[in-house]
Design an enzyme around this catalytic site. Structure first.
Site, PDB file in Angstrom:
ATOM      1  N   GLU A 182       1.691  -9.078  -3.794  1.00 36.91           N
ATOM      2  CA  GLU A 182       1.677 -10.319  -3.010  1.00 36.91           C
ATOM      3  C   GLU A 182       0.318 -11.013  -3.166  1.00 36.91           C
ATOM      4  O   GLU A 182      -0.715 -10.371  -3.193  1.00 36.91           O
ATOM      5  CB  GLU A 182       1.914  -9.973  -1.535  1.00 36.91           C
ATOM      6  CG  GLU A 182       1.844 -11.171  -0.593  1.00 36.91           C
ATOM      7  CD  GLU A 182       1.912 -10.768   0.876  1.00 36.91           C
ATOM      8  OE1 GLU A 182       2.338 -11.604   1.685  1.00 36.91           O
ATOM      9  OE2 GLU A 182       1.546  -9.619   1.216  1.00 36.91           O
ATOM     10  N   LYS A 242       8.230 -16.824   1.307  1.00 41.42           N
ATOM     11  CA  LYS A 242       8.266 -15.723   2.281  1.00 41.42           C
ATOM     12  C   LYS A 242       8.920 -16.167   3.588  1.00 41.42           C
ATOM     13  O   LYS A 242       8.488 -17.122   4.220  1.00 41.42           O
ATOM     14  CB  LYS A 242       6.832 -15.242   2.538  1.00 41.42           C
ATOM     15  CG  LYS A 242       6.718 -13.977   3.383  1.00 41.42           C
ATOM     16  CD  LYS A 242       5.248 -13.590   3.493  1.00 41.42           C
ATOM     17  CE  LYS A 242       5.041 -12.288   4.249  1.00 41.42           C
ATOM     18  NZ  LYS A 242       3.590 -11.983   4.343  1.00 41.42           N
ATOM     19  N   CYS A 250       6.383  -8.515   1.408  1.00 41.88           N
ATOM     20  CA  CYS A 250       5.595  -7.785   2.411  1.00 41.88           C
ATOM     21  C   CYS A 250       6.276  -7.658   3.778  1.00 41.88           C
ATOM     22  O   CYS A 250       7.135  -6.811   3.964  1.00 41.88           O
ATOM     23  CB  CYS A 250       4.218  -8.432   2.538  1.00 41.88           C
ATOM     24  SG  CYS A 250       2.942  -7.309   3.195  1.00 41.88           S
TER      25      CYS A 250
END
Length: 258
Positions: free
Chosen positions: A46, A112, A146
């Site tokens: 990431e 995300k 994540c």
């Protein structure tokens, strides 16, 4: 490089130079160019050009496009796919955006979904709303980022994907959750699950110990590392087909919309 039945994947577990896209691209270029093992897909962590910065305005707004172009150059020159997330600026908005770049240079993106409120990511980056399913060499891949790992409903395998993929900056003090949830996501979705994390220390003082890993459909760990290194693993399509046909757990999954 791959038959239809297998996909060779490279996990790049690396330190990240804080808020320095050019230096990170240089370091990663050297690492990728040094790979001699045959691979179809290279996975980076990431925000691999900046680290998990909450100060995106410090980074030149053109850096996202520069990194995307860099990924396209590598993909075309190596004839591989490459993926990872970066800080990206578009329409007066900052995103934590994953690029999946194909060997011909075309790409797809995922923003995300679950921004990390504990660090204030929700205050500076706009959250995504759409899941991405990539079709690559006969495999369906679902790439996430994540904090998404903590939310199983978002990752639920309603698309019959083959590989669930997480790129991360996941700190040492919560790495037990990372290990546990990667394995759980593989088991509950009857898919391979791969996590690529960074190592080193960032400028906020957080330490990262990697624990990049891959798990098969039954949750067996097939590769793992907590060092600054590159890992290689092979995903087998027949393993997925055999286990799903034998156990049929996905046939009993709940039906829902999100």
């Amino acid at each position: 490089m791959s038959s239809y039945n297998s996909l060779h994947i490279t996990l790049v577990q690396t330190p990240i130079v804080w808020e320095n896209p050019e230096e990170n691209r240089n370091v990663l270029s050297n690492k990728i160019n040094a790979i001699t093992t045959a691979t179809d897909l290279v996975i980076l962590p990431e925000m691999f050009t900046t680290g998990f910065t909450m100060n995106p305005s410090k980074i030149a707004k053109s850096e996202g496009e520069k990194t995307r172009n860099w990924m396209q150059t590598i993909a075309k020159s190596k004839q591989i796919a490459i993926t990872g997330s970066i800080l990206f600026y578009e329409n007066n908005t900052f995103y934590n955006r994953l690029f999946f770049v194909y060997p011909n240079g075309t790409y797809e993106t995922y923003n995300k979904k679950h921004t990390f409120t504990l660090a204030g990511e929700d205050k500076v980056y706009k959250a995504g709303t759409k899941k991405l399913i990539v079709d690559y060499k006969g495999f369906k891949i679902c790439p996430l980022i994540c904090y998404d790992l903590r939310f199983p409903v978002w990752a639920r395998n309603t698309e019959d994907y083959d590989i669930l993929l997480y790129v991360a900056n996941w700190p040492k003090q919560r790495v037990t959750a990372w290990d546990t949830l990667l394995k759980a996501r593989a088991i509950e979705n009857m898919s391979y699950c791969i996590g690529v994390n960074r190592v080193g220390t960032d400028n906020s003082g957080y330490e990262y110990t990697g624990h990049s890993a891959a798990y098969d459909v039954l949750g067996n760990q097939i590769c793992f590392s907590n060092d600054d290194e590159i890992l290689h693993t092979t995903i087998n399509k027949q393993h997925i087909i055999d286990m799903r046909n034998k156990l049929k757990f996905l046939d009993d999954r709940d039906t829902f919309t999100l």
